[in-house]
Design a protein around this motif. Sequence first.
Motif, short mmCIF file in Angstrom:
data_model
loop_
_atom_site.label_atom_id
_atom_site.label_comp_id
_atom_site.label_asym_id
_atom_site.label_seq_id
_atom_site.Cartn_x
_atom_site.Cartn_y
_atom_site.Cartn_z
N TRP A 20 21.52 5.07 -15.24
CA TRP A 20 22.69 4.84 -14.42
C TRP A 20 23.75 5.94 -14.58
O TRP A 20 24.75 5.94 -13.86
N SER A 21 23.55 6.88 -15.52
CA SER A 21 24.53 7.94 -15.73
C SER A 21 24.41 9.04 -14.68
O SER A 21 25.29 9.92 -14.61
N VAL A 22 23.33 9.02 -13.92
CA VAL A 22 23.14 10.02 -12.87
C VAL A 22 22.80 9.31 -11.57
O VAL A 22 22.28 8.19 -11.57
N ASP B 119 19.54 9.82 -6.43
CA ASP B 119 18.89 10.96 -5.80
C ASP B 119 19.16 12.26 -6.55
O ASP B 119 18.91 13.34 -6.03
N GLY B 120 19.66 12.15 -7.79
CA GLY B 120 19.96 13.34 -8.56
C GLY B 120 19.57 13.20 -10.01
O GLY B 120 20.29 13.64 -10.90
N GLY B 121 18.41 12.60 -10.26
CA GLY B 121 17.91 12.43 -11.63
C GLY B 121 17.66 10.99 -12.02
O GLY B 121 16.87 10.72 -12.92
N PRO C 84 16.86 1.22 -9.50
CA PRO C 84 16.63 0.34 -8.36
C PRO C 84 17.54 0.75 -7.19
O PRO C 84 18.65 1.23 -7.42
N PRO C 85 17.09 0.59 -5.97
CA PRO C 85 15.81 0.00 -5.56
C PRO C 85 14.71 1.02 -5.33
O PRO C 85 13.78 0.75 -4.56
N PHE D 167 8.94 17.10 -9.17
CA PHE D 167 9.31 15.90 -8.42
C PHE D 167 8.76 16.06 -7.01
O PHE D 167 9.01 17.07 -6.36
N VAL D 168 7.99 15.06 -6.54
CA VAL D 168 7.43 15.15 -5.19
C VAL D 168 7.49 13.80 -4.50
O VAL D 168 7.39 12.75 -5.14
#
Length: 255
Positions: free
Chosen positions: A112-114, A117-119, A124-125, A146-147
């Motif tokens: 939750w620190s990032v 869509d950035g790590g 969720p979700p 990442f793909v």
Amino acid sequence: MEKTILVVFLGLCVSQLGGSVAQQWIPANATFYGGSDGSGAMGGSCGYGDLNKYNGAGYGTYTTALSATLYGDAKSCGACYAVACDSSKTGWCKPGASPVTVTATDFCPPNWSVPSDGGGWCNPPRQHFDMSQPAWEAIAVYQGGFVPVKYARAPCRRTGGIRFSISGNDYFELVLISNVAGSGAVSAAAVKGSNTDWMPMSRNWGSNWQSNAYLTGQSLSFQVQTDDGRSVTAYNVAPPNWQFGNMYESSVNFW
């Protein structure tokens, strides 16, 4: 051509699971962990331990951790997924690679620190696969990291029968249920001693199921139900002199 191959592959998966999964590929994303030999992906929150044990008849190195949305409080432990790199969205797919089938053995926790869509890929979700490196490199280039992927439930193919590893103590049996074919994901279990009726077990953690009965000195039978509604009964898997810390293999599975 690629789309046609994917549809045919999924059709086979659905047919072999009795039509119990959605007949479409579902979009998701994937990363990898564990090193080139997969050793860092051993163990995991499902409790299977060394995935190469039992003379090579374990889950091996084609495994994955699942984001919370897919993991479902361990309900997906043991499930198999066909995962295909989505070449329409990235250039990091391995050219000509077929979908790879992986077994869910671990949990990918939220970060939750990032941002998601950035790590925070497993927040969720999001539907996300953190695959073992050997499985990842079957479909994607290492440097990709990442793909975007497409996935579907797939039938699990196992060697031998369902295995029951018993730990705990008197009045508390903790049973790891593993090597489950077919759906692969256990949704319910029950145990019967040679002097008892059938007793439902409850999920303790991962793929470990517990009973609070005194069963020492009795042969043990187990019933296993998977999340597609199928069930099997393994009679007298553990002999009367069974011991805590031992694994007992049945002669039944979801073949």
